[in-house]
Design a protein around this motif. Structure first.
Motif, PDB file in Angstrom:
ATOM      1  N   SER A  35      -2.471   6.278  -4.309  1.00  0.00           N
ATOM      2  CA  SER A  35      -2.036   6.415  -2.921  1.00  0.00           C
ATOM      3  C   SER A  35      -1.879   5.082  -2.196  1.00  0.00           C
ATOM      4  N   THR A  91      -0.361   1.802  -0.750  1.00  0.00           N
ATOM      5  CA  THR A  91       1.033   1.475  -0.400  1.00  0.00           C
ATOM      6  C   THR A  91       1.343  -0.006  -0.531  1.00  0.00           C
ATOM      7  N   LEU A 143       5.195   0.552  -6.783  1.00  0.00           N
ATOM      8  CA  LEU A 143       5.330   1.733  -5.924  1.00  0.00           C
ATOM      9  C   LEU A 143       6.108   2.842  -6.621  1.00  0.00           C
ATOM     10  N   ALA A 203       4.093   8.636   2.256  1.00  0.00           N
ATOM     11  CA  ALA A 203       3.629   7.274   2.516  1.00  0.00           C
ATOM     12  C   ALA A 203       4.165   6.310   1.462  1.00  0.00           C
ATOM     13  N   LEU A 204       4.119   6.733   0.199  1.00  0.00           N
ATOM     14  CA  LEU A 204       4.658   5.883  -0.855  1.00  0.00           C
ATOM     15  C   LEU A 204       6.175   5.760  -0.736  1.00  0.00           C
ATOM     16  N   ALA A 215       6.872   3.251   1.920  1.00  0.00           N
ATOM     17  CA  ALA A 215       6.545   1.908   1.429  1.00  0.00           C
ATOM     18  C   ALA A 215       7.590   1.436   0.422  1.00  0.00           C
TER      19      ALA A 215
END
Length: 868
Positions: A409, A411, A418, A454-455, A458
């Protein structure tokens, strides 16, 4: 589903509106299901249905994502995730030609044969499927659609020359990233689209392209499956890919599927090659332009009626042969390989005998390998999941799932890191969306979506940071839209645009910041023009008024002002009057540029007059005839043409005929006639010699590689690629493979003459004094005296050294030059003198020698003679 309603096969190339037609027909029915080839495309159509019917009416079902409101009527799904227990009024399967795919094809074939809508079924795909549809679905009504726009081959183009609104297609993440990096340097930036991206990242990247922030899209063949973007040109960076089994070349129909993304609705499109891709053959080009491809002859198939009575029964039902001609059983499917691997585990075989254990095992085996690992590694993960599902709790433990998500998880990291984390998260997203696999499905679906989002964000930022030069992209866009960009130049010459450092003004040259590459240089040059031009004009004015003490002509032919090179010598018709061109200043006003260049021209003329005055005066004497008569004028001309120094042997015939008066004229003009060279001693001073050699090299057009003897060196190797005239201009004469400073050559001649006087036969020996004079070992000194016309007449014996004397050839005639003389400039005012036939020395009347003189010559006829 039972076959009901009409079946329509809508066939045709890309950009025929097939998918749009199916979506419109579905929304006109009470309910519907669409099976699509990509999660990205399913998401795109889901968003369109939500916009048209509201979020409560639309459902999205993929292997990794499920959004299914209770009131949902329209289901957008990947083909693998289509709910087969529904009875929708409308059902569509897109890109049915994928039924021939060796990996996924059996799923498309199963849906094509069995999935039906109660009122209407649409099968969408390429025209190459027509024969197979006629055989397998004979009751389907076929509709052929024409492409809305024309697709034309435009040939190969370099990546840097591709037009705006181009999509560049590669077939690996490494190639996609490498091309995107190149586009960033050359064009400011690019968006990246790959099938492995999450929908959130993909949509953000597409928005960069669609909004015009970047003009280039770098993609895999994922764009060939219905993703609609404003692409005018598709450029293939390769025509081969690894299909999961082997590397192979794309078929013409696959090329056409991807190339067809060029052109939107009525706008025509083009396709071609770029990078290292080989040029397409004429047959393939014609097939793609005319959308005529070989028909599909085989579809991939697997038995859909699986037998779960036992593990062996399941394996046997999977291995059942195809029931019809044209259906080829799938081979090497990943889920079957994982099943075979786990079947060898005794504990796994035991779990399959539990109620529902075999069905659960098959569900686990069908987990996609999002991580792209080996079969064994994927099988180990599958076994661990199966073990938890067959445990007493019967679900994946919350703590274990949270630990798996916690590891991926973060980032922070680059694009590769990623992307790998996103691939891992997709596995847990898939698990969270499987019925009964977690204790709280809603929680884990939300948790995995939170980590994935979230990834994704990012990764989108990392892609922009790596593949988009925001500064350059903004400047290019601003210039295109003629935006008023604020720019300025500080006292250090640093140029800023909109607060960003974009380059530096050095002297009269503006240098763009190299970090942005060629595109950045062009963009910031245009954007900073408003600030740079006034400053350059100011500097040009100051340069035009600069004192001589503030200007310096360096050894490379550049004029230096305030520590920067602002001018450069250039070739002209007159070697002693070169042109001067500015270094930079192109952005200045023409009149300011002209005044500065003229001032530098005057400064150079003054330097030449100061250091090469004797040569200029000799040139004037030879040209006008003032101060020199007859042969003296011709010798002066030849000396000027030779650069101020020349071997005496080249002028020997003329020198022999000079009168005493003419010799005095030459001596008064600063010319010294030595034993081996004719030269101007004043030009041997370091500054004069350097300037003279520089002017000679500039005139020959090769100033960078000119002859440059080190200060104090009186003898050095003669560069074979340099002319004798250029070496003479530096004050050196060529002797064999060596170049010797002419004054030192004369001192050597004096030493030899003194040595010969003391020998009865005018022989001489080479000694340490002569070696020290030229700074040479004995072998080098011997080479020079041979070049001067001497030969060894006796070898050392005891205390007697080698003895040397003038060679017979030297006594008969002057030795030939080792190199051809420089060609005569036909435009020279002295060229006519070179054509004059001078009276040979033998034809001149000589006074009759006295008896005493004749007797003296007879007594010395056997001795060595002084070389001419």
């Amino acid at each position: 589903m039972r076959t009901q309603g009409e079946i329509t096969a809508v066939l045709g190339p890309t950009n025929t509106g097939k998918t749009h037609l199916a979506l419109t027909r579905m929304l006109g029915r009470s309910s519907g299901v669409m099976g699509l080839p990509l999660r990205l495309l399913a998401r795109e159509l889901y968003d369109r249905v939500v916009k048209a019917k509201g979020p409560g009416a639309a459902a999205l079902i993929t292997g990794e994502e499920k959004i299914v409101p209770k009131s949902a009527r329209y289901f957008l799904c990947t083909v693998e995730a289509m709910p087969l227990d529904l009875r929708p009024a409308f059902l569509a399967i897109d890109e049915i030609q994928l039924a021939a795919d060796p990996d996924r094809g059996h799923v498309f074939t199963d849906r094509l044969l069995h999935a039906r809508g109660s009122e209407e079924t649409m099968l969408l795909g390429a025209s190459t499927m027509a024969p197979m549809l006629s055989r397998l679905v004979p009751d389907a009504q076929r509709v052929e659609r024409e492409r809305f726009s024309t697709l034309t081959y435009s040939g190969p183009k370099k990546i840097g020359k591709l037009p705006r609104r181009s999509a560049i297609v590669a077939f690996s993440a490494e190639d996609v990233y490498a091309i995107a990096e190149l586009i960033r340097r050359q064009r400011g930036g690019a968006a990246v689209v790959m099938g492995a991206l999450s929908p959130r990242t993909r949509n953000a990247q597409v928005e960069l392209y669609q909004s015009g922030e970047v003009d280039y899209l770098i993609a895999t063949d994922a764009i060939g499956m219905g993703l609609n973007m404003d692409v005018d040109h598709v450029a293939f960076a390769a025509f081969s890919k690894f299909d999961g089994h082997r590397r192979r070349r794309l078929r013409p129909d696959e090329i056409g599927q991807i190339a067809g993304r060029a052109g939107r609705f009525r706008s025509d499109g083009t396709f071609g090659e770029t990078g290292d891709a080989r040029v397409l053959d004429a047959e393939t080009i014609a097939a793609v332009e005319n959308h005529e491809f070989a028909p599909v002859s085989k579809l991939t198939w697997r038995n859909g009626a699986l037998d779960f009575s036992s593990l062996e029964a399941l394996r046997n039902s999977l291995a059942r042969p195809s029931p019809a001609k044209g259906l080829e059983r799938v081979r090497g499917a990943l889920d079957e390989q994982v099943l075979e691997t786990l079947s060898a585990d005794a504990e796994v075989r035991g779990w399959t005998r539990a109620h529902g254990g075999l069905e659960t095992l098959w569900d686990v085996c069908r987990i996609p390998d999002f991580r792209k690992t080996t079969v064994d590694e994927h099988a180990r993960l599958s076994r661990q999941i199966y073990a938890y599902l067959m445990s007493r709790e019967g679900v994946l433990p919350d703590a274990w799932l949270e630990g798996q998500l916690a590891r991926v998880s973060g980032t922070a990291g680059d694009v590769a890191v990623l992307s790998q984390r996103l691939a891992h998260v997709r596995t847990w997203t898939y698990a969270a969306n499987r019925p009964g696999w977690t204790r709280d499905p809603a929680h884990w679906q939300g948790r995995t979506r939170e980590v994935e989002d979230a990834l994704s964000d990012a990764l989108h930022e990392a892609l922009m940071t790596r593949f988009i030069d925001r500064r350059t992209s903004a400047l290019v866009k601003g210039l295109r839209e003629k935006a008023d960009l604020a720019a300025g130049v500080d006292h250090r010459g640093e140029v800023t645009v909109e607060g960003h450092f974009v380059g530096r003004l050095k002297g009269l040259r503006f240098s763009a910041d190299h970090a942005g590459g060629p595109l950045a240089q062009r963009a910031v040059t245009g954007a900073a023009l408003k600030a740079v031009r006034p400053e350059i004009n100011r500097r040009l004015g100051a340069l035009a008024r600069a004192d001589a003490a503030d200007l310096e002509l360096d050894s490379d032919g550049y004029l230096v002002w305030q520590g920067e090179r602002t001018g450069k010598l250039a070739r002209s018709a007159d070697r002693l009057n070169p042109d001067v061109v500015l270094v930079g200043g192109e952005l200045g006003a023409p009149e300011a540029v002209s005044r500065a260049a003229q001032h530098l021209q005057r400064h150079v003329a003054g330097e030449i007059s100061r250091y090469l005055g004797p040569l200029l005066r000799l040139k004037d004497h030879g040209g006008t005839g003032a101060g020199l008569d007859g042969l003296a004028r011709g010798i002066a001309w030849r000396l000027v043409e030779a650069g101020g120094a020349t071997p005496r042997r080249q002028l020997a015939a003329d020198i022999a005929q000079l009168s005493a008066h003419e010799r005095r004229q030459l001596r008064s003009a600063g010319v010294r006639i030595g034993e081996h060279g004719v030269f101007l001693p004043a030009l041997l001073k370091p500054r004069a010699a350097s300037l003279n050699a520089l002017l000679c090299a500039v005139h020959s057009g090769d100033a960078d590689q000119r002859f440059r003897p080190q200060p104090g060196r009186v003898c050095l190797p003669a560069p074979p690629e340099r002319s004798e005239t250029e070496i003479a201009a530096a004050g050196y004469l060529v002797c064999g493979s060596l170049a010797v400073r002419v004054d030192m050559l004369e001192r050597l001649a004096d030493a030899i003459r003194d040595a010969r006087k003391s020998h009865p036969r005018s022989w001489f020996a080479l000694d340490d004094t002569m070696m020290a004079l030229l700074g040479l070992p004995m072998s080098g000194l011997e080479e020079i005296v041979r070049a001067l016309g001497y030969t060894r007449v006796s070898k050392a014996a005891g205390n007697t050294p080698d003895m040397w004397a003038a060679s017979r050839k030297a006594r008969r005639s002057p030795p030939e030059s080792a190199r051809p003389p420089a060609p005569v400039d036909s435009a020279s005012p002295f060229a006519r003198l070179a054509e004059l036939s001078l009276t040979p020395a033998a034809a001149r009347p000589r006074p009759r020698a006295s008896h005493k003189s004749r007797r003296k010559r007879a007594n010395t006829s056997g001795k060595g003679a002084r070389p001419a």
